[in-house]
Design a protein around this motif. Sequence first.
Motif, PDB file in Angstrom:
ATOM      1  N   ALA A 175     -48.858  77.048 -88.069  1.00  0.00           N
ATOM      2  CA  ALA A 175     -49.554  78.177 -88.697  1.00  0.00           C
ATOM      3  C   ALA A 175     -48.684  78.746 -89.799  1.00  0.00           C
ATOM      4  O   ALA A 175     -47.459  78.786 -89.708  1.00  0.00           O
ATOM      5  CB  ALA A 175     -49.846  79.256 -87.664  1.00  0.00           C
ATOM      6  N   ALA A 176     -49.329  79.181 -90.814  1.00  0.00           N
ATOM      7  CA  ALA A 176     -48.589  79.721 -91.956  1.00  0.00           C
ATOM      8  C   ALA A 176     -47.886  81.003 -91.533  1.00  0.00           C
ATOM      9  O   ALA A 176     -48.459  81.851 -90.857  1.00  0.00           O
ATOM     10  CB  ALA A 176     -49.535  79.996 -93.110  1.00  0.00           C
ATOM     11  N   GLY A 177     -46.668  81.143 -91.945  1.00  0.00           N
ATOM     12  CA  GLY A 177     -45.900  82.350 -91.628  1.00  0.00           C
ATOM     13  C   GLY A 177     -46.215  83.439 -92.652  1.00  0.00           C
ATOM     14  O   GLY A 177     -47.252  83.428 -93.298  1.00  0.00           O
ATOM     15  N   GLN A 178     -45.339  84.335 -92.786  1.00  0.00           N
ATOM     16  CA  GLN A 178     -45.543  85.422 -93.739  1.00  0.00           C
ATOM     17  C   GLN A 178     -45.468  84.873 -95.149  1.00  0.00           C
ATOM     18  O   GLN A 178     -44.704  83.963 -95.420  1.00  0.00           O
ATOM     19  CB  GLN A 178     -44.480  86.492 -93.555  1.00  0.00           C
ATOM     20  N   PRO A 179     -46.261  85.403 -96.011  1.00  0.00           N
ATOM     21  CA  PRO A 179     -46.180  84.942 -97.399  1.00  0.00           C
ATOM     22  C   PRO A 179     -44.784  85.179 -97.937  1.00  0.00           C
ATOM     23  O   PRO A 179     -44.180  86.219 -97.688  1.00  0.00           O
ATOM     24  CB  PRO A 179     -47.219  85.771 -98.133  1.00  0.00           C
ATOM     25  N   THR A 180     -44.300  84.240 -98.623  1.00  0.00           N
ATOM     26  CA  THR A 180     -42.952  84.381 -99.175  1.00  0.00           C
ATOM     27  C   THR A 180     -43.048  84.435-100.687  1.00  0.00           C
ATOM     28  O   THR A 180     -43.980  83.926-101.305  1.00  0.00           O
ATOM     29  CB  THR A 180     -42.062  83.192 -98.771  1.00  0.00           C
ATOM     30  N   ASP A 181     -42.054  85.036-101.223  1.00  0.00           N
ATOM     31  CA  ASP A 181     -41.958  85.186-102.671  1.00  0.00           C
ATOM     32  C   ASP A 181     -41.692  83.796-103.264  1.00  0.00           C
ATOM     33  O   ASP A 181     -40.804  83.085-102.813  1.00  0.00           O
ATOM     34  CB  ASP A 181     -40.813  86.151-102.975  1.00  0.00           C
TER      35      ASP A 181
END
Length: 182
Positions: A166-172
């Motif tokens: 699952a995709a984690g937190q959006p990263t920069d």
Amino acid sequence: MNAARRSQLTGRLRLRHLLEVTEAKAEEQVPEQYADFALEEGKALDTGLADDIKATAKELGLTQSQAQKLADLALKRTELAQSKQAEMLAQARDEWAGQAKADKEFGGDAIEANLATARKALDTFGTPELKALLNESGLGNHPEVIRFFYRSGKAISEDRVIRGSAAGQPTDPAKRLFPNQA
């Protein structure tokens, strides 16, 4: 019996003996060209080998009957060599089959399923001539041939879905490009 009659009979016997000896010597002479060798029905001598025997017989000054004996010996030895070769090939096939069943990669309990995978590759890429070669020579039992077709079969197997995490937190995006520059 009078002496004249005895002399006449002795002369005839000598003549008959002389004719028999002459005929025997004629049979025992080295022929100018050797006749084809007489072999048992259903048996054949390789043409090249027969020609070699005739040439050797000529060189050695052999009679036709002596050359025939040489041809008979050559046929016997050829048949024996072929028999031994067939035995060795049968033994090798059996050994290969045993090695394949014990192979760590595709043998063991799953051998039937793994052989089905190998057959799939052979059916996909193999020509009828290749299949005939593998069957007739026994090379289809060789573990390395099976390994090749097994690995090929695995490579052409039906695709599987690979699920990611699952995709984690959006990263920069900058942090993804330069993770050490945080």
